[in-house]
Design a protein around this motif. Sequence first.
Motif, PDB file in Angstrom:
ATOM      1  N   PHE A 112       0.840  -1.199   0.000  1.00 36.23           N
ATOM      2  CA  PHE A 112       0.000   0.000   0.000  1.00 36.23           C
ATOM      3  C   PHE A 112       0.876   1.250   0.000  1.00 36.23           C
ATOM      4  O   PHE A 112       0.673   2.181  -0.777  1.00 36.23           O
ATOM      5  CB  PHE A 112      -0.895  -0.039   1.244  1.00 36.23           C
ATOM      6  CG  PHE A 112      -1.889   1.089   1.337  1.00 36.23           C
ATOM      7  CD1 PHE A 112      -2.708   1.414   0.272  1.00 36.23           C
ATOM      8  CD2 PHE A 112      -2.029   1.808   2.520  1.00 36.23           C
ATOM      9  CE1 PHE A 112      -3.643   2.438   0.367  1.00 36.23           C
ATOM     10  CE2 PHE A 112      -2.956   2.832   2.622  1.00 36.23           C
ATOM     11  CZ  PHE A 112      -3.764   3.150   1.544  1.00 36.23           C
ATOM     12  N   CYS A 116       1.728   3.886  -3.109  1.00 37.28           N
ATOM     13  CA  CYS A 116       1.057   5.158  -2.802  1.00 37.28           C
ATOM     14  C   CYS A 116       1.576   6.263  -3.715  1.00 37.28           C
ATOM     15  O   CYS A 116       2.764   6.352  -3.992  1.00 37.28           O
ATOM     16  CB  CYS A 116       1.333   5.508  -1.342  1.00 37.28           C
ATOM     17  SG  CYS A 116       1.025   7.236  -0.904  1.00 37.28           S
ATOM     18  N   TYR A 117       0.674   7.120  -4.177  1.00 34.43           N
ATOM     19  CA  TYR A 117       1.084   8.179  -5.109  1.00 34.43           C
ATOM     20  C   TYR A 117       2.131   9.096  -4.480  1.00 34.43           C
ATOM     21  O   TYR A 117       3.042   9.555  -5.153  1.00 34.43           O
ATOM     22  CB  TYR A 117      -0.135   9.006  -5.542  1.00 34.43           C
ATOM     23  CG  TYR A 117      -1.093   8.275  -6.447  1.00 34.43           C
ATOM     24  CD1 TYR A 117      -1.387   6.935  -6.242  1.00 34.43           C
ATOM     25  CD2 TYR A 117      -1.692   8.927  -7.511  1.00 34.43           C
ATOM     26  CE1 TYR A 117      -2.269   6.263  -7.074  1.00 34.43           C
ATOM     27  CE2 TYR A 117      -2.583   8.264  -8.341  1.00 34.43           C
ATOM     28  CZ  TYR A 117      -2.863   6.936  -8.113  1.00 34.43           C
ATOM     29  OH  TYR A 117      -3.733   6.282  -8.930  1.00 34.43           O
ATOM     30  N   TYR A 118       1.968   9.379  -3.175  1.00 35.53           N
ATOM     31  CA  TYR A 118       2.975  10.246  -2.559  1.00 35.53           C
ATOM     32  C   TYR A 118       4.318   9.541  -2.420  1.00 35.53           C
ATOM     33  O   TYR A 118       5.358  10.095  -2.761  1.00 35.53           O
ATOM     34  CB  TYR A 118       2.542  10.790  -1.189  1.00 35.53           C
ATOM     35  CG  TYR A 118       3.770  11.364  -0.524  1.00 35.53           C
ATOM     36  CD1 TYR A 118       4.376  12.505  -1.061  1.00 35.53           C
ATOM     37  CD2 TYR A 118       4.422  10.700   0.510  1.00 35.53           C
ATOM     38  CE1 TYR A 118       5.572  12.977  -0.558  1.00 35.53           C
ATOM     39  CE2 TYR A 118       5.614  11.179   1.020  1.00 35.53           C
ATOM     40  CZ  TYR A 118       6.181  12.312   0.481  1.00 35.53           C
ATOM     41  OH  TYR A 118       7.378  12.771   0.945  1.00 35.53           O
ATOM     42  N   HIS A 157      -2.488  -0.227  -6.945  1.00 32.66           N
ATOM     43  CA  HIS A 157      -2.628   0.511  -5.685  1.00 32.66           C
ATOM     44  C   HIS A 157      -4.037   0.441  -5.108  1.00 32.66           C
ATOM     45  O   HIS A 157      -4.224   0.298  -3.913  1.00 32.66           O
ATOM     46  CB  HIS A 157      -2.219   1.970  -5.861  1.00 32.66           C
ATOM     47  CG  HIS A 157      -2.307   2.766  -4.588  1.00 32.66           C
ATOM     48  ND1 HIS A 157      -1.521   2.487  -3.501  1.00 32.66           N
ATOM     49  CD2 HIS A 157      -3.110   3.791  -4.206  1.00 32.66           C
ATOM     50  CE1 HIS A 157      -1.816   3.323  -2.511  1.00 32.66           C
ATOM     51  NE2 HIS A 157      -2.780   4.120  -2.908  1.00 32.66           N
ATOM     52  N   TYR A 205      -4.952   8.958   6.909  1.00 31.86           N
ATOM     53  CA  TYR A 205      -4.033   8.660   5.792  1.00 31.86           C
ATOM     54  C   TYR A 205      -4.732   7.780   4.759  1.00 31.86           C
ATOM     55  O   TYR A 205      -4.679   8.051   3.552  1.00 31.86           O
ATOM     56  CB  TYR A 205      -2.771   7.962   6.319  1.00 31.86           C
ATOM     57  CG  TYR A 205      -1.905   7.389   5.226  1.00 31.86           C
ATOM     58  CD1 TYR A 205      -1.237   8.226   4.329  1.00 31.86           C
ATOM     59  CD2 TYR A 205      -1.774   6.014   5.061  1.00 31.86           C
ATOM     60  CE1 TYR A 205      -0.466   7.702   3.306  1.00 31.86           C
ATOM     61  CE2 TYR A 205      -1.000   5.488   4.047  1.00 31.86           C
ATOM     62  CZ  TYR A 205      -0.346   6.330   3.172  1.00 31.86           C
ATOM     63  OH  TYR A 205       0.413   5.801   2.150  1.00 31.86           O
ATOM     64  N   CYS A 209      -6.257   8.796   0.610  1.00 28.78           N
ATOM     65  CA  CYS A 209      -5.632   8.128  -0.543  1.00 28.78           C
ATOM     66  C   CYS A 209      -6.269   8.592  -1.859  1.00 28.78           C
ATOM     67  O   CYS A 209      -7.484   8.774  -1.944  1.00 28.78           O
ATOM     68  CB  CYS A 209      -5.813   6.624  -0.366  1.00 28.78           C
ATOM     69  SG  CYS A 209      -5.467   5.642  -1.822  1.00 28.78           S
ATOM     70  N   HIS A 210      -5.459   8.756  -2.880  1.00 27.45           N
ATOM     71  CA  HIS A 210      -5.977   9.176  -4.191  1.00 27.45           C
ATOM     72  C   HIS A 210      -6.947   8.155  -4.777  1.00 27.45           C
ATOM     73  O   HIS A 210      -7.908   8.522  -5.445  1.00 27.45           O
ATOM     74  CB  HIS A 210      -4.821   9.406  -5.164  1.00 27.45           C
ATOM     75  CG  HIS A 210      -3.952  10.561  -4.791  1.00 27.45           C
ATOM     76  ND1 HIS A 210      -3.152  10.549  -3.668  1.00 27.45           N
ATOM     77  CD2 HIS A 210      -3.754  11.759  -5.376  1.00 27.45           C
ATOM     78  CE1 HIS A 210      -2.495  11.701  -3.594  1.00 27.45           C
ATOM     79  NE2 HIS A 210      -2.843  12.457  -4.609  1.00 27.45           N
ATOM     80  N   SER A 211      -6.700   6.867  -4.527  1.00 20.62           N
ATOM     81  CA  SER A 211      -7.626   5.836  -5.016  1.00 20.62           C
ATOM     82  C   SER A 211      -8.972   5.968  -4.318  1.00 20.62           C
ATOM     83  O   SER A 211     -10.021   5.791  -4.941  1.00 20.62           O
ATOM     84  CB  SER A 211      -7.057   4.436  -4.760  1.00 20.62           C
ATOM     85  OG  SER A 211      -5.960   4.196  -5.586  1.00 20.62           O
ATOM     86  N   HIS A 243      -2.254  14.652   2.086  1.00 25.13           N
ATOM     87  CA  HIS A 243      -1.813  13.260   1.998  1.00 25.13           C
ATOM     88  C   HIS A 243      -0.330  13.084   2.324  1.00 25.13           C
ATOM     89  O   HIS A 243       0.049  12.152   3.026  1.00 25.13           O
ATOM     90  CB  HIS A 243      -2.135  12.699   0.612  1.00 25.13           C
ATOM     91  CG  HIS A 243      -2.037  11.215   0.550  1.00 25.13           C
ATOM     92  ND1 HIS A 243      -2.771  10.377   1.362  1.00 25.13           N
ATOM     93  CD2 HIS A 243      -1.266  10.394  -0.203  1.00 25.13           C
ATOM     94  CE1 HIS A 243      -2.461   9.120   1.101  1.00 25.13           C
ATOM     95  NE2 HIS A 243      -1.548   9.101   0.165  1.00 25.13           N
TER      96      HIS A 243
HETATM   97 FE1  FES Z   1      -1.169   7.350  -0.967  1.00 27.58          FE
HETATM   98 FE2  FES Z   1      -3.250   5.880  -1.862  1.00 27.58          FE
HETATM   99  S1  FES Z   1      -2.216   5.759   0.023  1.00 27.58           S
HETATM  100  S2  FES Z   1      -2.266   7.516  -2.799  1.00 27.58           S
END
Ligand code: FES
Length: 276
Positions: A112, A116-118, A157, A205, A209-211, A243
């Motif tokens: 995860f 993650c995008y970050y 993701h 957090y 998440c972007h998703s 995020h």
């Molecule tokens: Fe960071 Fe999904 S947890 S973008």
Amino acid sequence: SAAPTAATPEAGTGVFSKTRARISERTLRTDRWWIPPLFTVLGLAAFVIYATIRSYVRTAYWVPDYHYLTPFYSPCLSTSCVEGSSHFGTPFGELPAILPLGFVVLPFLLGFRLTCYYYRKAYYRAVWFSPPACAVAEPHAKYTGETRLPLIIQNVHRYFFYVAVVVSVINTYDAIVAFHGKDGGFGFGLGNIVLWVNVILLWAYTLSCHSCRHIAGGRLKNFSTHPVRYWFWTQVSKLNTRHMALAWTTLGTLVLTDFYVMLVASKTISDLRFIN
Ligand code: FES
């Protein structure tokens, strides 16, 4: 101008393509652009080292008096877990030392965060130097991004997100179970505050998440006919702007929570008790 560096190929893509201006310096930036990637790599390495050691030691992860369980060992599903720490039974027998007791969810939590995008931004810059900073050329000759193996796997993701939600529910359950007094019944101590701060930030957090944001409000043709999803999307969007901060804060609270449980479980300190 300086001579071309060894990393500069004759031809390539991205900043090395023939159509780009021929600048031999790696960067024209004169500020200390390397400080953010340096701190990023130090922070990530510190967490990975701490989490790996703690996941393997198999000591001081459960406080029997107050039912505190560190998140690194939750859920504890094997007969190798100390008595009382298995809130969801022990479907697995004895585990060899090579497997951490939290082996069921740790790979998913790692997945995860890795996808993650970050964190992608963080380690693409700080570890892979692709690129290390804005306007600093990367050392790689080719750039294929996330269009092929292995990085195309980053697209899973959203599935890690679903598992992370389940793990957050489990951590919430652990935090509820931890309202346990020494003499049985209800109890409340500093450890409860530590566990709840951690769990609330983990939810923040996960939901930022972007998703999650896409699941909430993505692919809708209009918001007016989906007021609930629109409301949820609006809330998630507010969290989503934080995020990066939540990604780092939760690394910190995970370590602090585990460390506190370790200190109390090993009787190095005693929990500050308010009730029972
Ligand atoms: Fe960071 Fe999904 S947890 S973008």
